[in-house]
Design an enzyme around this catalytic site. Structure first.
Site, PDB file in Angstrom:
ATOM      1  N   LYS A   1     -27.800 -44.029  56.577  1.00  0.00           N
ATOM      2  CA  LYS A   1     -27.917 -43.913  58.029  1.00  0.00           C
ATOM      3  C   LYS A   1     -28.234 -42.482  58.444  1.00  0.00           C
ATOM      4  O   LYS A   1     -29.116 -42.241  59.280  1.00  0.00           O
ATOM      5  CB  LYS A   1     -26.631 -44.378  58.708  1.00  0.00           C
TER       6      LYS A   1
ATOM      7  N   ASP B   1     -26.097 -48.103  63.178  1.00  0.00           N
ATOM      8  CA  ASP B   1     -24.668 -47.841  63.339  1.00  0.00           C
ATOM      9  C   ASP B   1     -24.032 -49.084  63.949  1.00  0.00           C
ATOM     10  O   ASP B   1     -24.660 -50.137  64.051  1.00  0.00           O
ATOM     11  CB  ASP B   1     -24.435 -46.601  64.200  1.00  0.00           C
TER      12      ASP B   1
END
Length: 233
Positions: free
Chosen positions: A142, A160
């Site tokens: 991420k 997320d």
């Protein structure tokens, strides 16, 4: 009956998770048309002055709010905006600057370690490939996606908790885990919206399509949404 001869209980069957059906391409395009009309140039909310400080800010943002990270890093980045300056500060000083952020001890250690590696292996520059970024301490998929997108203009989808929730609720890219959602977004999002897609989804999830009390009454996707979480007013 003693324990050795007691019959074993059968394990309960794993609960199957049924994913909603993904939307048709035309519907997905309509969703992103609306996002673009409402906010043509969405921005990430983490403050940074260059690729290095962005990288550090994203590493620090794990299990923390962007506002909390920004408050802690303003003074830090004013005196350490390169790997060399950060390394010169030392772990203890970095720790003092970020002590209001969750997991600050381990994060300070990672910031120093990634600074060392950037200097030793990348000439003090933030690398521009996912593989190289993920080799840095404290950097996962991420974080790499965020840096590639914001610092280097690549089309990536950083998933997320907000992106995961919105992508499933709006049936843009239904998935059981973040990787499934990310790969689903890569296929589903029309290329012209790819650069900003994860920003729109993050902001929508953070301020409108909230986890517990989604504000459906002011949602620009309200009439398209058929999520079981939708609040009918």
């Amino acid at each position: 009956m003693d324990q050795q001869n007691r019959p074993l209980r059968k394990a309960a069957p794993a609960k199957r998770i049924t994913l909603p059906r993904a939307r048709k391409p035309a519907e997905i395009r309509e969703i992103f048309e609306r996002f673009r009309a409402a906010n043509p140039e969405p921005k990430g909310e983490l403050e940074s002055v260059n690729a290095f400080t962005l990288l550090v800010a994203v590493v620090l943002s794990a299990q923390a709010t962007d506002a909390g990270v920004n408050k802690a890093t303003r003074k830090l980045f004013a005196i350490a905006d390169t790997p060399e300056k950060m390394l010169a500060l030392g772990e203890e000083t970095v720790r003092e600057h970020i002590r209001t952020i969750g997991l600050y001890r381990n994060k300070a250690k990672n910031v120093i370690a990634l600074s060392e590696k950037l200097i030793a292996e990348f000439g003090g520059e933030v690398p521009t490939t996912r593989e190289a970024l993920e080799s840095l301490p404290g950097v996962g998929r991420k974080t790499a996606n965020v840096v590639l997108n914001i610092a280097f203009g690549e089309t990536t989808h950083a998933v997320d908790t907000h992106v995961f929730r919105v992508a499933n609720r709006l049936r843009i890219a239904p998935g059981k885990n973040v990787l499934q959602v990310e790969l689903g977004l890569e296929k589903a999002v029309p290329p012209e919206f790819g650069r900003h897609a994860h920003h729109w989804l993050i902001l929508h999830g953070r301020y409108t399509c909230k986890a517990l009390r989604p504000e459906c009454g002011r949602c620009i996707q309200n009439d398209l949404c058929d999520s079981a979480d939708k609040r009918v007013i």
